[in-house]
Motif scaffolding. Structure first.
Motif, PDB file in Angstrom:
ATOM      1  N   UNK A 108      53.382  47.243  51.802  1.00 43.81           N
ATOM      2  CA  UNK A 108      52.106  47.793  51.343  1.00 43.81           C
ATOM      3  C   UNK A 108      51.877  47.496  49.872  1.00 43.81           C
ATOM      4  N   UNK A 109      52.661  47.127  49.189  1.00 41.31           N
ATOM      5  CA  UNK A 109      52.599  46.541  47.626  1.00 41.31           C
ATOM      6  C   UNK A 109      51.643  45.194  48.102  1.00 41.31           C
ATOM      7  N   UNK A 110      52.756  43.992  48.947  1.00 42.17           N
ATOM      8  CA  UNK A 110      51.658  42.877  49.224  1.00 42.17           C
ATOM      9  C   UNK A 110      50.284  43.160  49.396  1.00 42.17           C
ATOM     10  N   UNK A 111      49.877  44.314  50.314  1.00 42.19           N
ATOM     11  CA  UNK A 111      48.799  44.082  51.342  1.00 42.19           C
ATOM     12  C   UNK A 111      48.172  44.473  49.762  1.00 42.19           C
TER      13      UNK A 111
ATOM     14  N   UNK B 240      43.401  40.982  45.307  1.00 41.48           N
ATOM     15  CA  UNK B 240      42.664  39.157  44.633  1.00 41.48           C
ATOM     16  C   UNK B 240      41.707  38.990  45.743  1.00 41.48           C
ATOM     17  N   UNK B 241      41.256  39.761  46.532  1.00 46.18           N
ATOM     18  CA  UNK B 241      39.927  39.256  47.586  1.00 46.18           C
ATOM     19  C   UNK B 241      39.014  40.046  46.795  1.00 46.18           C
ATOM     20  N   UNK B 242      39.016  41.291  46.183  1.00 47.57           N
ATOM     21  CA  UNK B 242      38.080  41.626  45.699  1.00 47.57           C
ATOM     22  C   UNK B 242      37.418  40.947  44.113  1.00 47.57           C
ATOM     23  N   UNK B 243      38.533  40.692  44.033  1.00 47.69           N
ATOM     24  CA  UNK B 243      39.012  40.029  42.860  1.00 47.69           C
ATOM     25  C   UNK B 243      37.955  38.629  41.939  1.00 47.69           C
ATOM     26  N   UNK B 244      37.658  38.068  43.984  1.00 52.08           N
ATOM     27  CA  UNK B 244      37.511  36.603  44.165  1.00 52.08           C
ATOM     28  C   UNK B 244      35.916  37.129  44.308  1.00 52.08           C
ATOM     29  N   UNK B 245      35.630  38.072  45.584  1.00 56.25           N
ATOM     30  CA  UNK B 245      34.270  38.242  45.721  1.00 56.25           C
ATOM     31  C   UNK B 245      33.306  38.872  44.571  1.00 56.25           C
TER      32      UNK B 245
END
Length: 288
Positions: A87-90, A96-101
């Motif tokens: 869960x932590x990795x997810x 990371x995806x939200x930061x990139x977006x």
């Protein structure tokens, strides 16, 4: 007349009184106890063996059940731990995806804003003001020369009477106030931008310790702590070397074995700081 020196015969102590004084246990009780002890010693070997065997079997059964339950508990804990790590990795991947977006959308907003304001004289002036404010807030990526200050946790705890003042969890470490003092000295020395462990220092960014973790803007950073400052490298190094922060960290390095190094760097790149949500704003006063 009888002679006074004649030995006088004393009355003997009655046998019943002597018995009460010397024999505290009734003969009947004493006989019953002796018979019971004789019978117990005679049958101890005959009756003790089966009970000992039964007790050993029960103890072995209890130990076996306990071992099985402990093994199941360990297996269950390992499964729970693996599930939590997954869960932590997810969550990290999602962050990371939200930061990139966010970075992509922020770039699109900047392009749209520039195209909307650049074609107008007033809009151009507003755009220039926004760029100045964003640069001061650290919202733009920057690149340039500067200096790097490195602080490293000591390998072992020194044997000092006041070492407990600089320990976390029994280990001597670099403290959050050390980083704060160095950061303030870099700003005072003319730094245009500062990062700690790759995290940009901007308005409302905090550097604090939580247990054994060092958090910069609520992001964990680890030893060795690399503090980068962009600006005139010669001026930054000269002003930092004569600062109170340099004297403090030099003393800490000598007393506690903390690693402390300062070096010039001709090529430093820094990411933008995390933008803060604007909750309150007011119109700037027009100078007269």
């Amino acid at each position: 007349m009888k002679n006074n020196r004649e030995d006088v015969r004393r009355n003997p102590v009655p046998s019943l009184l002597r018995s009460l004084m010397t024999d505290h246990l009734d003969p009947g009780y004493e006989a019953a106890a002796a018979e019971r002890e004789h019978d117990h010693s005679r049958n101890r070997t005959q009756r003790g063996g089966p009970w000992l065997m039964l007790g050993a079997v029960l103890v072995g059964f209890v130990l076996t059940v306990s071992a099985v339950q402990a093994a199941k508990a360990v297996s269950g804990n390992q499964e729970i731990q693996a599930d939590l790590l997954a869960k932590v990795r997810d969550v990290r991947e999602s962050i990371d995806e939200l930061d990139a977006s966010r970075a992509t959308l922020g770039g699109e907003v900047d392009v749209a804003r520039a195209s909307a304001l650049a074609g107008d004289t007033h809009g151009g002036a507003v755009l220039d003001q926004l760029r100045v404010v964003e640069a001061a807030a650290g919202l733009e990526a920057v690149h340039g020369e500067g200096i790097v200050v490195t602080l490293t946790d000591p390998a072992a705890r020194p044997d000092l009477s006041d070492a407990s003042k600089r320990t976390v969890g029994g280990k001597t470490v670099v403290l959050d106030r050390d980083l704060q003092i160095v950061i303030n000295a870099l700003w005072a020395g003319g730094a245009e931008a500062v990062t700690v462990g790759g995290v940009r220092i901007g308005p409302a960014v905090t550097v604090r310790q939580a247990g054994g973790a060092m958090l910069v803007d609520n992001q964990p950073v680890f030893s060795p702590y690399r503090l980068e400052a962009i600006g005139d490298s010669r001026v930054l190094q000269r002003t930092f070397v004569v600062s109170d922060a340099y004297s403090r960290m030099s003393g800490v390095a000598q007393l506690y074995g903390v690693g402390f190094a300062v070096a010039e760097d001709r090529s430093i790149s820094m990411p933008p700081a995390t933008p803060r949500a604007v909750r309150v704003a007011s119109e700037a006063a027009v100078p007269k």
